[in-house]
Write an enzyme that holds these catalytic residues in place. Structure first.
Site, mmCIF file in Angstrom:
data_model
loop_
_atom_site.group_PDB
_atom_site.id
_atom_site.type_symbol
_atom_site.label_atom_id
_atom_site.label_comp_id
_atom_site.label_asym_id
_atom_site.label_seq_id
_atom_site.Cartn_x
_atom_site.Cartn_y
_atom_site.Cartn_z
ATOM 1 N N GLY A 118 35.042 45.159 30.907
ATOM 2 C CA GLY A 118 35.074 44.347 29.687
ATOM 3 C C GLY A 118 33.779 43.551 29.569
ATOM 4 O O GLY A 118 32.743 43.915 30.114
ATOM 5 N N GLY A 119 33.877 42.441 28.865
ATOM 6 C CA GLY A 119 32.699 41.601 28.655
ATOM 7 C C GLY A 119 32.085 41.120 29.956
ATOM 8 O O GLY A 119 30.903 40.757 30.000
ATOM 9 N N GLY B 7 -1.813 59.002 23.365
ATOM 10 C CA GLY B 7 -1.330 57.624 23.358
ATOM 11 C C GLY B 7 -0.894 57.189 24.750
ATOM 12 O O GLY B 7 -0.999 56.012 25.113
ATOM 13 N N ALA B 8 -0.430 58.167 25.533
ATOM 14 C CA ALA B 8 0.027 57.831 26.879
ATOM 15 C C ALA B 8 -1.127 57.314 27.744
ATOM 16 O O ALA B 8 -0.920 56.506 28.651
ATOM 17 C CB ALA B 8 0.696 59.042 27.520
HETATM 18 C C1 HXC Z 1 44.797 37.587 36.661
HETATM 19 C C2 HXC Z 1 44.659 39.466 37.950
HETATM 20 C C3 HXC Z 1 43.735 40.037 37.064
HETATM 21 C C4 HXC Z 1 43.351 39.284 35.935
HETATM 22 C C5 HXC Z 1 44.073 41.426 38.646
HETATM 23 N N1 HXC Z 1 44.841 40.374 38.911
HETATM 24 N N2 HXC Z 1 43.390 41.249 37.522
HETATM 25 N N3 HXC Z 1 45.187 38.260 37.742
HETATM 26 N N4 HXC Z 1 43.904 38.067 35.770
HETATM 27 N N5 HXC Z 1 42.450 39.741 35.084
HETATM 28 C C6 HXC Z 1 45.704 40.176 40.064
HETATM 29 C C7 HXC Z 1 46.931 41.060 40.057
HETATM 30 O O1 HXC Z 1 47.944 40.434 39.332
HETATM 31 C C8 HXC Z 1 47.219 41.143 41.541
HETATM 32 O O2 HXC Z 1 47.837 39.960 41.935
HETATM 33 C C9 HXC Z 1 45.865 41.152 42.170
HETATM 34 O O3 HXC Z 1 44.999 40.581 41.210
HETATM 35 C C10 HXC Z 1 45.366 42.528 42.514
HETATM 36 O O4 HXC Z 1 45.513 43.353 41.380
HETATM 37 P P1 HXC Z 1 46.130 44.798 41.476
HETATM 38 O O5 HXC Z 1 46.389 45.242 40.080
HETATM 39 O O6 HXC Z 1 47.259 44.828 42.436
HETATM 40 O O7 HXC Z 1 44.916 45.578 42.121
HETATM 41 P P2 HXC Z 1 44.423 47.059 41.856
HETATM 42 O O8 HXC Z 1 45.575 48.002 41.853
HETATM 43 O O9 HXC Z 1 43.332 47.292 42.816
HETATM 44 O O10 HXC Z 1 43.832 47.038 40.368
HETATM 45 C C11 HXC Z 1 42.707 46.261 40.099
HETATM 46 C C12 HXC Z 1 42.484 46.210 38.580
HETATM 47 C C13 HXC Z 1 43.776 45.741 37.866
HETATM 48 C C14 HXC Z 1 42.094 47.609 38.081
HETATM 49 C C15 HXC Z 1 41.330 45.265 38.338
HETATM 50 O O11 HXC Z 1 44.259 44.590 38.527
HETATM 51 C C16 HXC Z 1 43.576 45.431 36.439
HETATM 52 O O12 HXC Z 1 43.518 46.333 35.600
HETATM 53 N N6 HXC Z 1 43.466 44.142 36.125
HETATM 54 C C17 HXC Z 1 43.321 43.681 34.772
HETATM 55 C C18 HXC Z 1 41.953 43.947 34.298
HETATM 56 C C19 HXC Z 1 41.749 43.405 32.930
HETATM 57 O O13 HXC Z 1 42.256 43.973 31.943
HETATM 58 N N7 HXC Z 1 41.076 42.252 32.855
HETATM 59 C C20 HXC Z 1 40.749 41.629 31.642
HETATM 60 C C21 HXC Z 1 39.587 42.398 31.092
HETATM 61 S S1 HXC Z 1 38.931 41.686 29.677
HETATM 62 P P3 HXC Z 1 48.799 39.854 43.215
HETATM 63 O O14 HXC Z 1 49.360 38.484 43.162
HETATM 64 O O15 HXC Z 1 49.818 40.925 43.055
HETATM 65 O O16 HXC Z 1 47.927 40.062 44.409
HETATM 66 C C22 HXC Z 1 37.811 40.671 30.308
HETATM 67 C C23 HXC Z 1 37.114 39.977 29.249
HETATM 68 C C24 HXC Z 1 35.918 39.302 29.772
HETATM 69 O O17 HXC Z 1 37.621 40.517 31.442
HETATM 70 C C25 HXC Z 1 35.199 38.863 28.550
HETATM 71 C C26 HXC Z 1 33.939 38.177 28.818
HETATM 72 C C27 HXC Z 1 33.251 37.874 27.529
#
Ligand code: HXC
Length: 514
Positions: A169-170, A404-405
């Site tokens: 994402g961002g 040009g290069a």
């Molecule tokens: C809160 C999160 C989290 C998040 C993971 N966790 N991502 N908690 N916010 N964004 C937590 C899970 O709940 C879990 O907690 C632990 O971290 C490990 O995650 P798992 O899913 O068990 O790990 P894994 O299977 O390795 O998968 C990793 C992952 C997945 C692919 C990153 O967790 C995932 O898809 N997370 C969400 C990603 C996402 O959509 N983020 C937002 C993107 S938008 P526990 O307690 O069980 O250990 C964004 C915008 C930024 O980031 C913008 C900036 C401008």
């Protein structure tokens, strides 16, 4: 007092466990190290000074008030690499997946500000699920604050990102703004939208690795400058990169001891250029012979391989090298090569790293694909970057410098300090065949023996232009040198240029063609 000391030690132990033993095991099972293990490998032993170990998140939604971890998913502080200071942060995937909360962002911003105030580089070890979902827009605000600081720090201190897990994402835009990105095969990935969203929107089936893994970004997108087999190798590579860099834009790269008496003529260099101008050769052979200890640290080695960029030392001084690679696409400049070269030149110029430019370039790549995608705009980036650079700039033309290069590749006209050519250099508006077909078109058409006439005109053109002497007559080339003497010539010239001062006109900032 003893009880208080014990309470402190207990808290520190708790902080060091991050999200707990079970999650640490999960991290190891994925072939990944923890945030603290990575720091330990990266910095000089015992040099890490942690800050903000006791920070916790402030969220009370979705039951988060019952889940608090000391440090809140990122370990921050300062340390030393080879005795020189760095600021760093290392995201801890064992705490909420390393996701970025308001407090987590504040910790990163604190070290970025500290780095700018004290003039020391920043290394970010990224391993994060992105915005802390439970915190909503506050987390997005935290990211924006980091992007701003990354941008303000750009050109003030070197910034290095090591992506060691998810970065989606961002969130990708923080590493993207920094100077160098390292990625690890199979365990790290970066994308703006993941495979599921891609599938929904474009119906493409693509894996995480193929969409945004290390090899994809190192070879296809150019987002990653370095791709490593594993974390240990990546961290060693970061340490090596730092050895070439100054601490900040006012500093100079560290000098390494160099024994001048070790320099002798390098006769191997005399026989690298093939007799036929159309035969390729490997420019890296020349680079490796010229740099101290044959040690060339290549950047972006899998991307736009028709141009080579990287760091080395000549006579103990750090230099940045930009070189055409005749072995790939004849060393032609295309869009990707221009952008790759331009970014590297700008980095070196920002951080006082002198430039060595090795030229064997037949021109810009023709074709609709290049024109429609903006070779004019992108080629201009490389030209602009060389033009504006005020660091010591030395060019060596080994063979072709056409069209040009020729101008673009740090010619005399755009402030090359020393422009040398090997006797094999060919400096002309274009290659002999194309030139002859244009300027002698009528003679060739009239001639009864077309092939003989072309051959005759070709010989005349080659004799006149396929050499360095016309440019040398004008002073566009300072000297035509024996290949075997290149290294000593470079050592002396870079030494002379060490105190070079050159400036650009006063302005807010230039407008590089983006
Ligand atoms: C809160 C999160 C989290 C998040 C993971 N966790 N991502 N908690 N916010 N964004 C937590 C899970 O709940 C879990 O907690 C632990 O971290 C490990 O995650 P798992 O899913 O068990 O790990 P894994 O299977 O390795 O998968 C990793 C992952 C997945 C692919 C990153 O967790 C995932 O898809 N997370 C969400 C990603 C996402 O959509 N983020 C937002 C993107 S938008 P526990 O307690 O069980 O250990 C964004 C915008 C930024 O980031 C913008 C900036 C401008």
């Amino acid at each position: 007092m003893q009880a208080k000391i014990e309470e402190l030690l207990k808290k520190k132990e708790e902080a060091k466990l991050g999200g707990g033993k079970e999650r640490i095991k999960n991290q190891h099972d994925k072939g990944k190290l923890t945030a603290r293990e990575r720091i330990e490998l990266l910095v000089d032993e015992g040099s890490f000074e942690e800050v903000d170990m006791f920070v916790k998140h402030r969220s009370t939604d979705f039951g988060l008030e019952k889940q608090k971890y000391l440090g809140d998913g990122v370990v921050t502080g300062t340390a030393k690499i080879d005795g020189r200071p760095v600021a760093l942060y290392s995201q801890d995937f064992t705490v909420f997946g390393g996701s970025l909360s308001e407090s987590h962002a504040e910790k990163i911003i604190k070290v970025l500000k500290l780095a700018m105030k004290t003039g020391i580089p920043v290394i970010g070890l990224n391993d994060s699920g992105g915005a802390r979902i439970q915190e909503g827009v506050v987390s997005l605000g935290g990211y924006a604050d980091i992007f701003l600081l990354n941008t303000l720090a750009s050109g003030v201190v070197p910034q290095v990102s090591v992506v060691m897990g998810p970065c989606a994402g961002g969130a990708v835009y923080s590493p993207a703004i920094t100077d160098f990105i390292f990625m690890i095969k199979n365990t790290s990935y970066m994308f703006v939208t993941g495979p599921n969203v891609v599938k929904t929107v474009t119906h493409e089936d693509v894996s995480f690795e193929n969409l945004g893994g290390a090899e994809t970004h190192a070879s296809k997108s150019g987002v990653a400058h370095f791709v490593n087999e594993n974390e240990v190798e990546a961290i060693a590579s970061v340490r090596k990169l730092m050895s070439y860099l100054p601490l900040n834009f006012m500093d100079r790269s560290p000098k390494v001891e160099f024994d001048m008496s070790s320099i002798t003529p390098q006769e191997e260099l005399d026989s690298i250029i093939p007799d036929s101008p159309n035969k390729p050769y490997d420019m890296k052979e020349i680079i490796n012979l010229i740099v101290d200890d044959n040690d060339f640290f290549e950047v972006h080695s899998h991307y736009a391989e028709n141009i080579i960029v990287g760091f080395g030392r000549i006579g103990g001084r750090s230099i940045g090298i930009v070189a055409n690679q005749p072995e790939v696409l004849a060393g032609v400049l295309d869009i990707n090569a221009s952008v790759k070269g331009a970014r590297f030149v700008r980095f070196c110029d920002a951080f006082n790293i002198p430039l060595l430019v090795l030229v064997d370039v037949p021109g810009f790549l023709p074709g609709t694909e290049q024109e429609w995608n903006g070779i004019i705009r992108h080629g201009a980036k490389l030209l602009y970057a060389f033009c504006e650079a005020t660091v010591p700039k030395i060019t060596v033309i080994t063979r072709k410098a056409y069209g040009g290069a020729y101008d673009v590749m740090n010619s005399k006209h755009i402030r090359g300090d020393f422009n040398f050519a090997w006797p094999s250099a060919e400096i002309a508006v274009m290659g002999p065949k194309g030139a002859v077909e244009i300027i002698f078109k009528k003679d060739i058409e009239k001639s009864e023996n077309r092939e003989a006439e072309i051959e005759n005109k070709l010989n005349g053109y080659i004799e006149k232009f396929a050499n360095p002497y016309i440019a040398a007559e004008r002073g566009y080339i300072d000297d035509v040198i024996l290949p075997r003497d290149t290294k000593i010539k470079l050592i002396n010239s870079f030494s002379l240029l060490e105190k070079k001062v050159d400036t650009n006109p006063r302005k807010k900032h230039g407008n590089i063609p983006l």
